[in-house]
Design a protein around this motif. Structure first.
Motif, PDB file in Angstrom:
ATOM      1  N   PHE A 179      46.274  69.152  42.050  1.00 11.47           N
ATOM      2  CA  PHE A 179      45.594  69.838  40.949  1.00 11.47           C
ATOM      3  C   PHE A 179      44.114  69.904  41.280  1.00 11.47           C
ATOM      4  CE2 PHE A 179      47.128  70.375  36.354  1.00 11.47           C
ATOM      5  CZ  PHE A 179      46.519  71.603  36.276  1.00 11.47           C
ATOM      6  N   ASN A 180      43.750  70.822  42.191  1.00 14.71           N
ATOM      7  CA  ASN A 180      42.359  70.948  42.612  1.00 14.71           C
ATOM      8  C   ASN A 180      42.085  72.391  43.033  1.00 14.71           C
ATOM      9  OD1 ASN A 180      43.285  71.211  45.349  1.00 14.71           O
ATOM     10  ND2 ASN A 180      43.620  68.996  45.326  1.00 14.71           N
ATOM     11  N   THR A 181      40.850  72.666  43.337  1.00 10.89           N
ATOM     12  CA  THR A 181      40.461  74.038  43.673  1.00 10.89           C
ATOM     13  C   THR A 181      41.016  74.479  45.022  1.00 10.89           C
ATOM     14  OG1 THR A 181      38.385  73.198  44.575  1.00 10.89           O
ATOM     15  CG2 THR A 181      38.358  73.985  42.300  1.00 10.89           C
ATOM     16  N   ASP A 182      41.317  73.543  45.909  1.00 11.79           N
ATOM     17  CA  ASP A 182      41.863  73.916  47.219  1.00 11.79           C
ATOM     18  C   ASP A 182      43.324  74.327  47.130  1.00 11.79           C
ATOM     19  OD1 ASP A 182      39.441  73.369  48.409  1.00 11.79           O
ATOM     20  OD2 ASP A 182      39.972  71.286  48.849  1.00 11.79           O
ATOM     21  N   THR A 183      44.029  73.872  46.094  1.00 12.83           N
ATOM     22  CA  THR A 183      45.466  74.150  46.007  1.00 12.83           C
ATOM     23  C   THR A 183      45.770  75.252  45.000  1.00 12.83           C
ATOM     24  OG1 THR A 183      45.869  71.826  46.532  1.00 12.83           O
ATOM     25  CG2 THR A 183      47.723  73.094  45.677  1.00 12.83           C
ATOM     26  N   THR A 219      47.730  82.635  36.681  1.00 13.03           N
ATOM     27  CA  THR A 219      46.471  82.592  37.432  1.00 13.03           C
ATOM     28  C   THR A 219      46.524  81.529  38.522  1.00 13.03           C
ATOM     29  OG1 THR A 219      45.320  83.257  35.429  1.00 13.03           O
ATOM     30  CG2 THR A 219      43.988  82.324  37.174  1.00 13.03           C
ATOM     31  N   MET A 220      47.119  80.374  38.197  1.00 18.34           N
ATOM     32  CA  MET A 220      47.230  79.322  39.215  1.00 18.34           C
ATOM     33  C   MET A 220      48.196  79.729  40.313  1.00 18.34           C
ATOM     34  SD  MET A 220      46.915  75.724  37.223  1.00 18.34           S
ATOM     35  CE  MET A 220      47.565  76.146  35.624  1.00 18.34           C
ATOM     36  N   ALA A 221      49.281  80.430  39.942  1.00 16.89           N
ATOM     37  CA  ALA A 221      50.216  80.916  40.966  1.00 16.89           C
ATOM     38  C   ALA A 221      49.520  81.919  41.878  1.00 16.89           C
ATOM     39  CB  ALA A 221      51.440  81.541  40.292  1.00 16.89           C
ATOM     40  N   ASP A 222      48.748  82.818  41.286  1.00 16.77           N
ATOM     41  CA  ASP A 222      48.003  83.795  42.096  1.00 16.77           C
ATOM     42  C   ASP A 222      47.012  83.100  43.020  1.00 16.77           C
ATOM     43  OD1 ASP A 222      49.416  85.759  40.764  1.00 16.77           O
ATOM     44  OD2 ASP A 222      47.783  86.206  39.354  1.00 16.77           O
ATOM     45  N   HIS A 244      47.013  80.009  50.078  1.00 17.74           N
ATOM     46  CA  HIS A 244      48.014  79.597  51.070  1.00 17.74           C
ATOM     47  C   HIS A 244      48.827  80.823  51.495  1.00 17.74           C
ATOM     48  CE1 HIS A 244      47.035  76.080  48.566  1.00 17.74           C
ATOM     49  NE2 HIS A 244      47.092  75.423  49.700  1.00 17.74           N
ATOM     50  N   PRO A 245      48.198  81.750  52.219  1.00 19.52           N
ATOM     51  CA  PRO A 245      48.901  83.004  52.543  1.00 19.52           C
ATOM     52  C   PRO A 245      50.099  82.815  53.463  1.00 19.52           C
ATOM     53  CG  PRO A 245      46.808  82.866  53.713  1.00 19.52           C
ATOM     54  CD  PRO A 245      46.854  81.703  52.774  1.00 19.52           C
ATOM     55  N   ASP A 246      50.158  81.714  54.213  1.00 16.61           N
ATOM     56  CA  ASP A 246      51.278  81.499  55.132  1.00 16.61           C
ATOM     57  C   ASP A 246      52.434  80.744  54.490  1.00 16.61           C
ATOM     58  OD1 ASP A 246      49.762  82.755  57.084  1.00 16.61           O
ATOM     59  OD2 ASP A 246      48.833  80.876  57.749  1.00 16.61           O
TER      60      ASP A 246
END
Length: 187
Positions: free
Chosen positions: A112-116, A140-143, A149-151
């Protein structure tokens, strides 16, 4: 030695040798004092006014944040997350985010952070009731997850959850309970 003490007490620069040579020849310049001494310039009304105005606005925002019990005006909010004491025999609640990915049997817990997921846990906890009543906000979090994590495979379902740990004399007792607060089918 007395001159050094006087300079320390008055916080004035000592006269330069050029000033001393000119002051010895004339009594008028000696009475005016050394030319290197600077007198502090008083603040203008405008300078005083804008400083008082900014201070008053900050105090008004701080007061509103306290009465509304919101952290929306951070750092001028109530900061309730730091101001509450925990009951040693109470519960500790921790909000979590999980995602169901294609081909996986169980939801996977995400950081639960900005990187994830693009947002910090505290930002969601401050408006938890709103997110629970409007689970579409999890989109929004899913997007964000897909963008960050595009890969990786895209999540099918986002799950807002909470772990509840029971305390006894300040120590955790048993396994934490897992509660689902909201789910959202990712679109």
């Amino acid at each position: 030695m007395d001159e050094k003490k006087r300079r320390l007490l008055t916080n004035r620069k000592p006269p330069s040798s050029a000033d001393e040579s000119t002051t010895t020849g004339s009594t008028d310049t000696a009475a005016a004092g050394p030319s290197t001494a600077t007198k502090p310039k008083p603040m203008t009304k405008w300078s005083i006014g804008w400083r008082l105005g900014v201070t008053a606005i900050a105090l008004i925002i701080l007061t509103c944040g306290q009465f509304l019990n919101t952290n929306d005006f951070f750092p001028l909010g109530s900061l309730t997350q730091y101001a509450t004491a925990k009951d040693l025999n109470g519960e500790v609640n921790s909000t979590c985010i999980e995602a169901q990915f294609p081909g996986e049997d169980e939801p996977r817990r995400l950081g639960f952070n900005t990187d994830t997921v693009g947002i910090e846990r505290g930002d969601i906890e401050s408006q938890l009731d709103r997110v629970i009543s409007h689970p579409e906000l999890l989109q929004t979090m899913a997007d964000s997850y897909e963008r960050l994590h595009p890969d990786d495979p895209n999540p099918e379902t986002m799950i807002l959850c909470r772990t509840v740990t029971q305390l006894e004399n300040g120590q955790s007792v048993g396994e934490p309970a897992h509660k689902i607060l909201a789910t959202w089918e990712v679109q």
